[in-house]
Design a protein around this motif. Sequence first.
Motif, PDB file in Angstrom:
ATOM      1  N   GLU A  65       0.850  -1.267  -0.135  1.00  0.00           N
ATOM      2  CA  GLU A  65       0.173  -0.128   0.127  1.00  0.00           C
ATOM      3  C   GLU A  65       0.950   1.243  -0.232  1.00  0.00           C
ATOM      4  O   GLU A  65       0.443   2.366  -0.563  1.00  0.00           O
ATOM      5  CB  GLU A  65      -0.942   0.111   1.121  1.00  0.00           C
ATOM      6  N   GLU A  66       1.974   1.340   0.680  1.00  0.00           N
ATOM      7  CA  GLU A  66       3.037   2.198   0.669  1.00  0.00           C
ATOM      8  C   GLU A  66       3.367   2.642  -0.841  1.00  0.00           C
ATOM      9  O   GLU A  66       3.609   3.687  -1.070  1.00  0.00           O
ATOM     10  CB  GLU A  66       4.017   2.011   1.396  1.00  0.00           C
ATOM     11  N   TYR A  67       3.471   1.845  -1.747  1.00  0.00           N
ATOM     12  CA  TYR A  67       3.829   1.633  -3.162  1.00  0.00           C
ATOM     13  C   TYR A  67       2.884   2.455  -3.872  1.00  0.00           C
ATOM     14  O   TYR A  67       2.983   3.487  -4.463  1.00  0.00           O
ATOM     15  CB  TYR A  67       4.322   0.486  -3.846  1.00  0.00           C
ATOM     16  N   SER A  68       1.740   1.810  -3.697  1.00  0.00           N
ATOM     17  CA  SER A  68       0.577   2.445  -4.700  1.00  0.00           C
ATOM     18  C   SER A  68       0.046   3.874  -4.018  1.00  0.00           C
ATOM     19  O   SER A  68      -0.495   4.473  -4.962  1.00  0.00           O
ATOM     20  CB  SER A  68      -0.718   1.137  -4.421  1.00  0.00           C
ATOM     21  N   SER A  69       0.265   4.160  -2.740  1.00  0.00           N
ATOM     22  CA  SER A  69      -0.153   5.449  -2.494  1.00  0.00           C
ATOM     23  C   SER A  69       0.873   6.296  -2.611  1.00  0.00           C
ATOM     24  O   SER A  69       0.596   7.682  -2.527  1.00  0.00           O
ATOM     25  CB  SER A  69      -0.583   5.246  -0.901  1.00  0.00           C
ATOM     26  N   GLY A  70       1.976   6.071  -2.918  1.00  0.00           N
ATOM     27  CA  GLY A  70       3.270   7.000  -3.105  1.00  0.00           C
ATOM     28  C   GLY A  70       3.850   7.396  -1.749  1.00  0.00           C
ATOM     29  O   GLY A  70       4.706   7.998  -1.539  1.00  0.00           O
ATOM     30  N   ALA A  71       3.375   6.799  -0.768  1.00  0.00           N
ATOM     31  CA  ALA A  71       4.086   7.246   0.626  1.00  0.00           C
ATOM     32  C   ALA A  71       5.463   6.468   0.856  1.00  0.00           C
ATOM     33  O   ALA A  71       6.051   6.915   1.586  1.00  0.00           O
ATOM     34  CB  ALA A  71       3.087   6.411   1.681  1.00  0.00           C
ATOM     35  N   ALA A  72       5.697   5.364   0.012  1.00  0.00           N
ATOM     36  CA  ALA A  72       7.175   4.954  -0.083  1.00  0.00           C
ATOM     37  C   ALA A  72       8.147   5.785  -0.024  1.00  0.00           C
ATOM     38  O   ALA A  72       9.169   5.954   0.506  1.00  0.00           O
ATOM     39  CB  ALA A  72       7.075   3.652  -0.958  1.00  0.00           C
ATOM     40  N   GLY A  73       8.011   6.789  -1.024  1.00  0.00           N
ATOM     41  CA  GLY A  73       8.824   7.749  -1.314  1.00  0.00           C
ATOM     42  C   GLY A  73       9.153   8.684   0.045  1.00  0.00           C
ATOM     43  O   GLY A  73      10.172   8.880   0.217  1.00  0.00           O
ATOM     44  N   VAL A  74       8.098   9.106   0.785  1.00  0.00           N
ATOM     45  CA  VAL A  74       7.961   9.839   1.749  1.00  0.00           C
ATOM     46  C   VAL A  74       8.792   9.023   3.094  1.00  0.00           C
ATOM     47  O   VAL A  74       9.582   9.710   3.726  1.00  0.00           O
ATOM     48  CB  VAL A  74       6.686  10.469   2.230  1.00  0.00           C
ATOM     49  N   ILE A  75       8.440   7.816   3.160  1.00  0.00           N
ATOM     50  CA  ILE A  75       8.928   7.001   4.376  1.00  0.00           C
ATOM     51  C   ILE A  75      10.526   6.827   4.093  1.00  0.00           C
ATOM     52  O   ILE A  75      11.130   6.890   5.146  1.00  0.00           O
ATOM     53  CB  ILE A  75       8.379   5.657   4.463  1.00  0.00           C
ATOM     54  N   LEU A  76      10.827   6.558   2.957  1.00  0.00           N
ATOM     55  CA  LEU A  76      12.143   6.272   2.592  1.00  0.00           C
ATOM     56  C   LEU A  76      13.222   7.304   2.749  1.00  0.00           C
ATOM     57  O   LEU A  76      14.483   7.431   2.781  1.00  0.00           O
ATOM     58  CB  LEU A  76      12.834   5.596   1.358  1.00  0.00           C
ATOM     59  N   THR A  77      12.520   8.598   2.979  1.00  0.00           N
ATOM     60  CA  THR A  77      13.358   9.810   2.986  1.00  0.00           C
ATOM     61  C   THR A  77      13.595  10.678   4.244  1.00  0.00           C
ATOM     62  O   THR A  77      14.279  11.510   4.209  1.00  0.00           O
ATOM     63  CB  THR A  77      12.787  11.109   1.902  1.00  0.00           C
ATOM     64  N   THR A  78      12.571   9.742   5.108  1.00  0.00           N
ATOM     65  CA  THR A  78      12.724  10.281   6.487  1.00  0.00           C
ATOM     66  C   THR A  78      14.057   9.476   7.241  1.00  0.00           C
ATOM     67  O   THR A  78      14.813   8.727   6.616  1.00  0.00           O
ATOM     68  CB  THR A  78      11.487   9.816   7.209  1.00  0.00           C
ATOM     69  N   ARG A  79      14.453  10.067   8.238  1.00  0.00           N
ATOM     70  CA  ARG A  79      15.373   9.785   9.143  1.00  0.00           C
ATOM     71  C   ARG A  79      15.397   8.386   9.406  1.00  0.00           C
ATOM     72  O   ARG A  79      16.527   7.714   9.453  1.00  0.00           O
ATOM     73  CB  ARG A  79      15.951  10.552  10.472  1.00  0.00           C
ATOM     74  N   TYR A  80      14.580   7.641   9.864  1.00  0.00           N
ATOM     75  CA  TYR A  80      14.275   6.392  10.213  1.00  0.00           C
ATOM     76  C   TYR A  80      13.530   5.390   9.235  1.00  0.00           C
ATOM     77  O   TYR A  80      13.272   4.454   9.627  1.00  0.00           O
ATOM     78  CB  TYR A  80      13.446   6.204  11.845  1.00  0.00           C
ATOM     79  N   GLY A  81      13.361   6.049   7.998  1.00  0.00           N
ATOM     80  CA  GLY A  81      12.608   5.257   7.092  1.00  0.00           C
ATOM     81  C   GLY A  81      13.107   4.052   6.532  1.00  0.00           C
ATOM     82  O   GLY A  81      12.566   3.093   6.273  1.00  0.00           O
ATOM     83  N   LYS A  82      14.518   4.010   6.533  1.00  0.00           N
ATOM     84  CA  LYS A  82      15.133   2.745   5.921  1.00  0.00           C
ATOM     85  C   LYS A  82      15.415   1.622   6.950  1.00  0.00           C
ATOM     86  O   LYS A  82      16.038   0.575   6.612  1.00  0.00           O
ATOM     87  CB  LYS A  82      16.351   3.150   5.229  1.00  0.00           C
ATOM     88  N   ASN A  83      15.260   2.031   8.278  1.00  0.00           N
ATOM     89  CA  ASN A  83      15.507   1.041   8.959  1.00  0.00           C
ATOM     90  C   ASN A  83      14.468   0.716  10.262  1.00  0.00           C
ATOM     91  O   ASN A  83      13.697  -0.292  10.264  1.00  0.00           O
ATOM     92  CB  ASN A  83      16.936   1.508  10.106  1.00  0.00           C
ATOM     93  N   LYS A  84      14.246   1.821  11.120  1.00  0.00           N
ATOM     94  CA  LYS A  84      13.209   1.701  12.254  1.00  0.00           C
ATOM     95  C   LYS A  84      11.871   1.430  11.699  1.00  0.00           C
ATOM     96  O   LYS A  84      10.938   0.538  12.230  1.00  0.00           O
ATOM     97  CB  LYS A  84      13.385   2.888  13.289  1.00  0.00           C
ATOM     98  N   ILE A  85      11.454   2.099  10.736  1.00  0.00           N
ATOM     99  CA  ILE A  85      10.129   1.995  10.289  1.00  0.00           C
ATOM    100  C   ILE A  85       9.716   0.719   9.723  1.00  0.00           C
ATOM    101  O   ILE A  85       8.728   0.034   9.913  1.00  0.00           O
ATOM    102  CB  ILE A  85       9.817   3.239   9.220  1.00  0.00           C
ATOM    103  N   ILE A  86      10.871   0.309   8.859  1.00  0.00           N
ATOM    104  CA  ILE A  86      10.729  -1.056   8.110  1.00  0.00           C
ATOM    105  C   ILE A  86      10.542  -2.143   9.307  1.00  0.00           C
ATOM    106  O   ILE A  86       9.928  -3.267   9.438  1.00  0.00           O
ATOM    107  CB  ILE A  86      11.806  -1.424   7.188  1.00  0.00           C
ATOM    108  N   ALA A  87      11.553  -2.039  10.330  1.00  0.00           N
ATOM    109  CA  ALA A  87      11.654  -3.101  11.362  1.00  0.00           C
ATOM    110  C   ALA A  87      10.360  -3.201  12.144  1.00  0.00           C
ATOM    111  O   ALA A  87       9.933  -4.142  12.564  1.00  0.00           O
ATOM    112  CB  ALA A  87      12.746  -2.838  12.432  1.00  0.00           C
ATOM    113  N   ALA A  88       9.855  -1.802  12.414  1.00  0.00           N
ATOM    114  CA  ALA A  88       8.437  -1.497  13.441  1.00  0.00           C
ATOM    115  C   ALA A  88       7.309  -2.429  12.292  1.00  0.00           C
ATOM    116  O   ALA A  88       6.534  -3.106  13.082  1.00  0.00           O
ATOM    117  CB  ALA A  88       8.174  -0.245  13.360  1.00  0.00           C
ATOM    118  N   LYS A  89       7.385  -2.328  11.236  1.00  0.00           N
ATOM    119  CA  LYS A  89       6.297  -3.016  10.397  1.00  0.00           C
ATOM    120  C   LYS A  89       6.496  -4.437  10.680  1.00  0.00           C
ATOM    121  O   LYS A  89       5.224  -5.292  10.532  1.00  0.00           O
ATOM    122  CB  LYS A  89       6.312  -2.599   8.951  1.00  0.00           C
TER     123      LYS A  89
END
Length: 222
Positions: A15-39
């Motif tokens: 859903e993050e891909y289709s909504s375009g939110a993936a780009g926002v998440i991955l540009t944040t400070r914790y987008g490439k580690n803590k957010i993915i781990a949290a999911k």
Amino acid sequence: IGLLLLIALAPLFAEEYSSGAAGVILTTRYGKNKIIAAKCIVSLIIATVAVILFAVFVISLCGIFFGGFTGWQADIQTQLGSMCIRDRLMPVPLRMNNLQFFMFSILMYWLSAIGVAALICCCSAFCKRSLSAFVASTAIYAVPYFIRQFGIGGTAVGELMLLFPVCSAKVQQVVRTSEHKMIDLLPLTCEMPIWIALFTAVSIFVLFFLAYRQFSKHQVLE
């Protein structure tokens, strides 16, 4: 439980891909580690809660329709043993009462549920749409069942399929197969439930790692 998890978790990354939110998440400070781990952690929590609710539901039904819990101390051989004679199945090699077997079943359901949750997370990370993630997860989840159901590859392969979530949740088959040991498949003789637990732990690690790698390297198109 498996169907509920497929519906609930398929959109986790897709859903993050289709909504375009993936780009926002991955540009944040914790987008490439803590957010993915949290999911990934949340998916395990959802699976665990689902199993707990299922256990509470079963216990409540037993209390309501059977007038209490006195039957928990009855030997499972009195029930499963007669089923083996009727259906010509392998006898159950374990001595348990109903309460012990229920607890063992919940453990197997939990291992199956968290394994399914990890599979869905991985498929969701690789798919760009929630529906695609749902279909892919369902297909991969169901394959071991059909391999075992139709005897593809013989008895040895059928026993191996018990390691996978769709089959490991079938507790009566787990305790019946080859005296619940994988004697002919691996050099070490070990209880089948232990192999299932080890396989589930390794699978979760590998699937979450693949999900992390795939989602974190997602390229945002300008």
